[in-house]
Scaffold this active site. Structure first.
Site, PDB file in Angstrom:
ATOM      1  N   SER A 144       0.861  -1.176   0.000  1.00  0.00           N
ATOM      2  CA  SER A 144       0.000   0.000   0.000  1.00  0.00           C
ATOM      3  C   SER A 144       0.895   1.223   0.000  1.00  0.00           C
ATOM      4  O   SER A 144       2.067   1.143   0.377  1.00  0.00           O
ATOM      5  CB  SER A 144      -0.885   0.034   1.256  1.00  0.00           C
ATOM      6  OG  SER A 144      -1.606   1.262   1.353  1.00  0.00           O
ATOM      7  N   TYR A 157      -3.476  -0.513  10.209  1.00  0.00           N
ATOM      8  CA  TYR A 157      -3.288  -0.746   8.775  1.00  0.00           C
ATOM      9  C   TYR A 157      -1.864  -0.410   8.356  1.00  0.00           C
ATOM     10  O   TYR A 157      -1.185  -1.199   7.684  1.00  0.00           O
ATOM     11  CB  TYR A 157      -4.299   0.092   7.993  1.00  0.00           C
ATOM     12  CG  TYR A 157      -4.318  -0.187   6.509  1.00  0.00           C
ATOM     13  CD1 TYR A 157      -5.033  -1.272   5.999  1.00  0.00           C
ATOM     14  CD2 TYR A 157      -3.627   0.624   5.605  1.00  0.00           C
ATOM     15  CE1 TYR A 157      -5.056  -1.531   4.636  1.00  0.00           C
ATOM     16  CE2 TYR A 157      -3.644   0.374   4.244  1.00  0.00           C
ATOM     17  CZ  TYR A 157      -4.372  -0.708   3.769  1.00  0.00           C
ATOM     18  OH  TYR A 157      -4.392  -0.964   2.412  1.00  0.00           O
TER      19      TYR A 157
END
Length: 252
Positions: A144, A157
């Site tokens: 990501s 996250y």
């Protein structure tokens, strides 16, 4: 790798978003794709979208359940007898709450899905790929932009995506002896259900809430298919695919 018509790929989280885009691109590139996810109805939607370009097999699997993960890989071996590509894509986020208010259970749920599950999937893939003939294969991890820079209130996250970077490097090193190539694609603002909130505006580090540009998820799917289609003597270790105008470089 075997001929295109014989190549088998697993995509986790294949029912929506990036997983669906990658599955369709892999089918178009000649892979038979095992579509893994929790909701069979969503996997069936992906399968039907890909019927005109390639072959697939939907299999329900819960990435929070080690037994379910093991059953997924056992099914692949039962049906196909080999595995050429694994795309560790399934993931989840957490509600954006102040760091000190984040419940431990929420932290653990994100870690289990985003980091422990890819570790377990990679272990299963290693066991298959090192012993099959022809030997080897490729593993692609969905990192990501958060593997580089966090958003506000994103510690679970962001931490797991930094962990994925470590998993990518370590497993790529350990896979050398078995012709297993491991790489990572870091994605920024693909237009998926997960990023729908960006249309109305998301919190920025300076406290403002502003809309952010997004890109077609097909661009990500095509990048995954490119990485997957390389010969095993070449590897994309890290690739970043992002919306051109999103706030990332300098986060502003």
């Amino acid at each position: 790798m075997p001929d295109a018509a014989e190549k088998i790929a697993i995509v986790t989280g294949a029912g929506t978003g990036v997983g669906r885009a990658a599955s369709l691109a892999l089918m178009a590139a000649g892979f038979t794709v095992v579509l893994a996810g929790r909701r069979m109805e969503k996997l069936e939607e992906t399968r039907q979208l890909g019927d005109n370009v390639g072959k697939s097999l939907p299999v329900t699997a819960d990435m929070a359940d080690p037994g379910s993960i093991a059953a997924l890989f056992a099914k692949v071996m039962e049906v196909y007898g080999r595995l050429d590509v694994l795309f560790n894509n399934a993931g989840m986020g957490a509600p954006p709450v102040p760091f000190e208010d984040l419940p431990l259970a929420t932290w653990q749920a994100v870690v289990n899905t985003n980091l422990t599950a890819p570790f377990l999937c990679t272990q299963h893939a290693f066991r298959i790929m090192k012993d099959q003939t022809p030997r080897g294969g490729r593993i692609i991890n969905n990192g990501s932009i958060s593997a580089h820079a966090p958003r506000p209130f994103s510690s679970p996250y962001t931490s797991t995506k930094h962990g994925i970077t470590g998993l990518t490097k370590a497993s790529n090193l350990d896979g050398r002896a078995y012709d297993i190539a491991v790489g990572q694609i870091d994605i920024g603002n693909a237009a998926t259900p997960m990023t729908d909130r960006m249309v109305d505006g998301v919190l920025q580090p300076d406290g403002r809430k502003i809309p952010e540009p997004r890109m077609d998820a097909k661009a990500v799917g095509d990048a995954v298919a490119y990485m997957a289609s390389l010969p095993l003597d070449a590897n994309v270790l890290f690739m970043t695919v992002m919306a051109s105008k999103m706030p990332f470089v300098g986060r502003g």
